[in-house]
Design a protein around this motif. Structure first.
Motif, PDB file in Angstrom:
ATOM      1  N   LYS A  67      51.675  44.935  33.600  1.00 24.31           N
ATOM      2  CA  LYS A  67      50.383  45.487  34.015  1.00 24.31           C
ATOM      3  C   LYS A  67      50.575  46.627  35.002  1.00 24.31           C
ATOM      4  CE  LYS A  67      48.144  41.886  35.541  1.00 24.31           C
ATOM      5  NZ  LYS A  67      46.978  41.136  36.042  1.00 24.31           N
ATOM      6  N   SER A  87      51.008  50.531  34.503  1.00 21.86           N
ATOM      7  CA  SER A  87      49.863  51.433  34.340  1.00 21.86           C
ATOM      8  C   SER A  87      49.639  52.285  35.577  1.00 21.86           C
ATOM      9  CB  SER A  87      48.606  50.628  34.020  1.00 21.86           C
ATOM     10  OG  SER A  87      48.295  49.772  35.083  1.00 21.86           O
ATOM     11  N   LEU A  96      47.866  53.929  29.519  1.00 26.82           N
ATOM     12  CA  LEU A  96      46.573  54.208  30.131  1.00 26.82           C
ATOM     13  C   LEU A  96      46.323  55.705  30.245  1.00 26.82           C
ATOM     14  CD1 LEU A  96      44.046  53.232  31.550  1.00 26.82           C
ATOM     15  CD2 LEU A  96      45.349  53.068  33.651  1.00 26.82           C
ATOM     16  N   TYR A 144      38.821  53.048  26.464  1.00 26.54           N
ATOM     17  CA  TYR A 144      39.435  52.228  27.525  1.00 26.54           C
ATOM     18  C   TYR A 144      39.397  50.756  27.154  1.00 26.54           C
ATOM     19  CZ  TYR A 144      39.807  56.274  30.576  1.00 26.54           C
ATOM     20  OH  TYR A 144      40.149  57.473  31.111  1.00 26.54           O
ATOM     21  N   TYR A 169      46.665  45.793  26.137  1.00 20.20           N
ATOM     22  CA  TYR A 169      47.298  45.069  27.242  1.00 20.20           C
ATOM     23  C   TYR A 169      47.058  43.574  27.117  1.00 20.20           C
ATOM     24  CZ  TYR A 169      48.558  49.129  30.085  1.00 20.20           C
ATOM     25  OH  TYR A 169      49.130  50.266  30.560  1.00 20.20           O
ATOM     26  N   ILE A 170      45.810  43.204  26.783  1.00 20.61           N
ATOM     27  CA  ILE A 170      45.462  41.777  26.727  1.00 20.61           C
ATOM     28  C   ILE A 170      46.297  41.074  25.662  1.00 20.61           C
ATOM     29  CG2 ILE A 170      43.624  40.159  26.109  1.00 20.61           C
ATOM     30  CD1 ILE A 170      41.677  42.137  27.488  1.00 20.61           C
ATOM     31  N   ASN A 187      50.017  40.844  26.887  1.00 22.99           N
ATOM     32  CA  ASN A 187      50.166  39.916  28.006  1.00 22.99           C
ATOM     33  C   ASN A 187      49.846  38.484  27.604  1.00 22.99           C
ATOM     34  OD1 ASN A 187      51.004  41.828  29.823  1.00 22.99           O
ATOM     35  ND2 ASN A 187      48.927  42.397  30.373  1.00 22.99           N
ATOM     36  N   ALA A 244      33.084  30.185  28.547  1.00 25.05           N
ATOM     37  CA  ALA A 244      32.819  31.510  29.109  1.00 25.05           C
ATOM     38  C   ALA A 244      33.706  31.753  30.323  1.00 25.05           C
ATOM     39  CB  ALA A 244      31.338  31.635  29.482  1.00 25.05           C
ATOM     40  N   ARG A 256      40.901  34.658  31.339  1.00 31.42           N
ATOM     41  CA  ARG A 256      41.955  35.069  30.420  1.00 31.42           C
ATOM     42  C   ARG A 256      41.952  36.581  30.199  1.00 31.42           C
ATOM     43  NH1 ARG A 256      44.416  32.301  25.389  1.00 31.42           N
ATOM     44  NH2 ARG A 256      46.056  33.855  25.135  1.00 31.42           N
ATOM     45  N   LEU A 257      40.751  37.130  29.947  1.00 24.52           N
ATOM     46  CA  LEU A 257      40.661  38.564  29.669  1.00 24.52           C
ATOM     47  C   LEU A 257      41.015  39.385  30.898  1.00 24.52           C
ATOM     48  CD1 LEU A 257      37.440  38.800  27.468  1.00 24.52           C
ATOM     49  CD2 LEU A 257      39.821  38.918  26.758  1.00 24.52           C
ATOM     50  N   VAL A 258      40.427  39.041  32.036  1.00 22.24           N
ATOM     51  CA  VAL A 258      40.616  39.877  33.218  1.00 22.24           C
ATOM     52  C   VAL A 258      42.046  39.776  33.743  1.00 22.24           C
ATOM     53  CG1 VAL A 258      39.896  40.239  35.602  1.00 22.24           C
ATOM     54  CG2 VAL A 258      38.187  39.804  33.852  1.00 22.24           C
ATOM     55  N   ARG A 259      42.614  38.563  33.688  1.00 20.29           N
ATOM     56  CA  ARG A 259      43.970  38.408  34.229  1.00 20.29           C
ATOM     57  C   ARG A 259      44.996  39.197  33.444  1.00 20.29           C
ATOM     58  NH1 ARG A 259      46.694  33.502  36.710  1.00 20.29           N
ATOM     59  NH2 ARG A 259      47.097  32.885  34.585  1.00 20.29           N
ATOM     60  N   ASN A 260      44.732  39.416  32.168  1.00 19.08           N
ATOM     61  CA  ASN A 260      45.700  40.129  31.342  1.00 19.08           C
ATOM     62  C   ASN A 260      45.425  41.628  31.264  1.00 19.08           C
ATOM     63  OD1 ASN A 260      47.467  38.034  30.643  1.00 19.08           O
ATOM     64  ND2 ASN A 260      45.984  37.238  29.193  1.00 19.08           N
ATOM     65  N   THR A 261      44.396  42.083  31.970  1.00 17.37           N
ATOM     66  CA  THR A 261      44.099  43.513  31.996  1.00 17.37           C
ATOM     67  C   THR A 261      44.601  44.094  33.314  1.00 17.37           C
ATOM     68  OG1 THR A 261      42.078  42.978  30.822  1.00 17.37           O
ATOM     69  CG2 THR A 261      42.255  45.199  31.687  1.00 17.37           C
ATOM     70  N   PRO A 262      45.304  45.231  33.282  1.00 14.02           N
ATOM     71  CA  PRO A 262      45.723  45.833  34.548  1.00 14.02           C
ATOM     72  C   PRO A 262      44.511  46.249  35.381  1.00 14.02           C
ATOM     73  CG  PRO A 262      46.882  46.828  32.690  1.00 14.02           C
ATOM     74  CD  PRO A 262      45.806  45.969  32.126  1.00 14.02           C
ATOM     75  N   THR A 315      44.167  48.802  37.077  1.00 12.71           N
ATOM     76  CA  THR A 315      43.890  50.221  36.854  1.00 12.71           C
ATOM     77  C   THR A 315      42.956  50.411  35.663  1.00 12.71           C
ATOM     78  OG1 THR A 315      46.087  50.122  35.899  1.00 12.71           O
ATOM     79  CG2 THR A 315      45.822  51.444  37.858  1.00 12.71           C
ATOM     80  N   VAL A 316      43.144  49.600  34.605  1.00  7.18           N
ATOM     81  CA  VAL A 316      42.272  49.713  33.436  1.00  7.18           C
ATOM     82  C   VAL A 316      40.862  49.267  33.792  1.00  7.18           C
ATOM     83  CG1 VAL A 316      41.881  48.910  31.085  1.00  7.18           C
ATOM     84  CG2 VAL A 316      44.185  49.435  31.830  1.00  7.18           C
ATOM     85  N   LEU A 346      37.535  51.531  33.395  1.00  6.48           N
ATOM     86  CA  LEU A 346      36.348  51.068  32.676  1.00  6.48           C
ATOM     87  C   LEU A 346      35.112  51.145  33.565  1.00  6.48           C
ATOM     88  CD1 LEU A 346      37.665  48.072  30.576  1.00  6.48           C
ATOM     89  CD2 LEU A 346      36.330  49.996  29.722  1.00  6.48           C
ATOM     90  N   TYR A 388      38.142  42.076  39.211  1.00  2.80           N
ATOM     91  CA  TYR A 388      39.542  41.709  38.997  1.00  2.80           C
ATOM     92  C   TYR A 388      39.932  40.503  39.846  1.00  2.80           C
ATOM     93  CZ  TYR A 388      44.607  42.347  38.634  1.00  2.80           C
ATOM     94  OH  TYR A 388      45.955  42.173  38.410  1.00  2.80           O
ATOM     95  N   PHE A 391      41.331  35.714  39.791  1.00  2.00           N
ATOM     96  CA  PHE A 391      42.410  35.029  40.507  1.00  2.00           C
ATOM     97  C   PHE A 391      41.855  34.005  41.489  1.00  2.00           C
ATOM     98  CE2 PHE A 391      44.161  38.908  38.877  1.00  2.00           C
ATOM     99  CZ  PHE A 391      45.387  38.506  38.403  1.00  2.00           C
TER     100      PHE A 391
END
Lengths: 285, 215
Positions: free
Chosen positions: A208, A211, A222, A239, A246-247, A250, B50, B56-62, B64-65, B69, B94, B98
């Motif tokens: 991650k 990026s 990115l 985006y 990434y998802i 990861n 939900a 799951r989605l947020v933890r695997n997204t950097p 920065t991304v 967004l 983000y 966590f």
């Protein structure tokens, strides 16, 4: 799934209440999703033009692939170098010589306590002054990732070594191994196995973090996405596509981590140390 | 060295923003994260799904991304905010994932026998939660939460790439003006982050002692 602490196995009345809760909760979620969709539609985010490049712009995938390759490239170098640095720092951290241990502690805590972005800028800006030549963006990124993740990996290994039963060390001493041999031949191999899930989770963090290369002009995934947005004018869609890539990667790595964790629980009967147990110092994530 | 000392006000201005970004996003993440953790441990399946999907989605997204967004995506759907609020929003989204994980694992790490015992002596659900489970859960949550928030402190530096004048941006501005003092300027910024991180670790240490005092 772990047994829920908060509630028992449900009887008929509780089941009915859960059903009502499910319907109400589900409806609330649907309404929220509906509002989001409506908002997107009202702002023409479902126009075909926004998605067209995904279908008939072969360049889009070429560029994203280039970016992804750069991302994986940087991550690959950083994984190898950070592992080496991590093992070395862990050796230092576990040494009984204060002259070796204290510098190792200082290095680990410094690299863990400073933002990665600052390390990247530091290498990119200070390297030319100290050494006299420019450092390519790829290497500024890789070296910064190496320093930060090397420090974290050292802490993961240390936690692993300390989780090994004392009898192992005592037995090693009893058959005449030195401190270094004990560490190298007995403790470290076991520690790395126990900590494998935590180490793999750290790789997700590392991937991650590549990026961040965009700030120094490194064309990772990115940044290539951002360049495409300027031409195609569909930031939300593009985006999201980048996020999706990434998802997927990861999730595969996280899946590998939990697979290893499950296998270890079955074969050795010893619970692997959870990643969170390492994060007590200045913090990772 | 003089460049740093003469321009301390620039650093102070930058790091004041770093601190306020951290505090605002921490409050936001604590609220959203606790909500998501509650969803994840609730007996209601749709809410559980939900919550799990969010984490799951947020933890695997950097991060920065997430920033891209929020900063460049939201204006597309006519949400236009000052960049500072966008940054707080991105950091909140983000960090909440966590926080949710820390809170959930804290609740799950309370032995099931504790709740069973309190039910067996006739406590109601509310009493079990208030008197037995939550106090123990809080004590377990503080250490992982501390590392989440210290990571947040460091993560605010990413806001520097999105037109926000915080610590790293202050450093960059000074480097632009005083190209011959790059190293002391970077060292000063690193020191400031280390001090802030140490201060937070110290405060969380006090909190940890306070919540585990009864044990």
């Amino acid at each position: 799934m772990t047994t829920p602490v908060l509630y028992d196995v449900q009887g008929p009345r509780a089941r009915r209440r859960v059903l009502i809760g499910s319907i109400v909760g589900g409806l609330i979620l649907l309404v929220l999703i509906g509002l989001a969709v409506q908002r997107l539609a009202a702002n023409e985010q479902f126009e075909y033009a926004k998605y067209e490049p995904f279908f008939n712009e072969p360049q889009l995938y070429e560029r994203l692939w280039e970016g992804l390759k750069n991302t994986l490239n940087a991550a690959g170098y950083a994984i190898v170098l950070a592992s080496v640095l991590g093992v070395l720092l862990a050796f230092g951290r576990l040494s009984r010589q204060p002259l070796i241990r204290l510098p190792a502690v200082a290095v680990i805590e410094f690299f863990r306590g400073v933002p990665l972005l600052l390390l990247i800028f530091a290498l990119f800006l200070a390297f030319p002054i100290v050494v006299g030549t420019d450092l390519p963006a790829l290497w500024a990124l890789v070296l910064a990732l190496t320093m930060y993740n090397g420090a974290v990996i050292a802490e993961i290994i240390r936690a692993g070594v300390q989780s090994i039963p004392k009898g192992q060390t005592e037995a090693a001493y009893a058959i005449g191994l030195s401190r270094g041999q004990t560490l190298r031949m007995v403790l470290l191999p076991q520690a790395i196995r126990v900590m494998l899930p935590a180490l793999i989770s750290q790789l997700v963090v590392l991937l991650k973090d590549t990026s961040l290369g965009f700030v120094i002009g490194f064309s990772e995934l990115l940044r290539t996405g951002g360049q495409l947005v300027q031409a195609l004018n569909n930031p939300l869609q593009l985006y999201l596509a980048v996020a999706l890539i990434y998802i997927i990667i990861n999730s595969l790595l996280s899946g590998l981590a939990s697979y290893v964790e499950g296998r270890q629980r079955r074969t050795s009967g010893r619970t692997p140390v959870a990643p969170t147990q390492v994060e007590t110092g200045l913090g990772t994530v | 060295m003089n460049e740093v000392l003469d321009n301390l006000d620039v650093f102070v201005r930058g790091f004041r923003t770093t601190v306020s970004l951290t505090l605002l996003a921490a409050i936001g993440a604590l609220i959203v994260g606790t909500l998501i953790a509650a969803m994840r441990v609730s007996p209601v399946p749709p809410l559980r799904w939900a919550g799990a999907a969010y984490v799951r989605l947020v933890r695997n997204t950097p991060l920065t991304v997430v920033f891209f967004l929020v900063v460049f995506g939201l204006p597309e759907v006519d949400v236009k905010l000052p960049f500072f609020r966008f940054a707080v929003l991105a950091l909140t989204i983000y960090t909440a994932a966590f926080v949710a994980e820390a809170v959930r694992s804290g609740i799950n790490s309370v032995a099931a026998g504790q709740a069973e015992a309190s039910r067996s002596i006739g406590m109601t659900f509310g009493q079990t939660l208030r008197l037995v489970v939550l106090p123990q859960a809080f004590a377990n949550i503080v250490p992982p939460l501390a590392s989440v928030f210290i990571a947040l402190l460091k993560n605010t530096s990413i806001a520097s790439a999105f037109f926000i004048f915080e610590g790293v941006q202050a450093m960059n501005q000074l480097i632009n003006s005083f190209g011959n003092a790059v190293i002391p300027i970077i060292a000063a910024a690193a020191l400031a982050y280390l001090l802030l991180a140490l201060l937070s670790a110290f405060l969380f240490g006090l909190l940890e002692r306070a919540v585990s005092a009864g044990r």
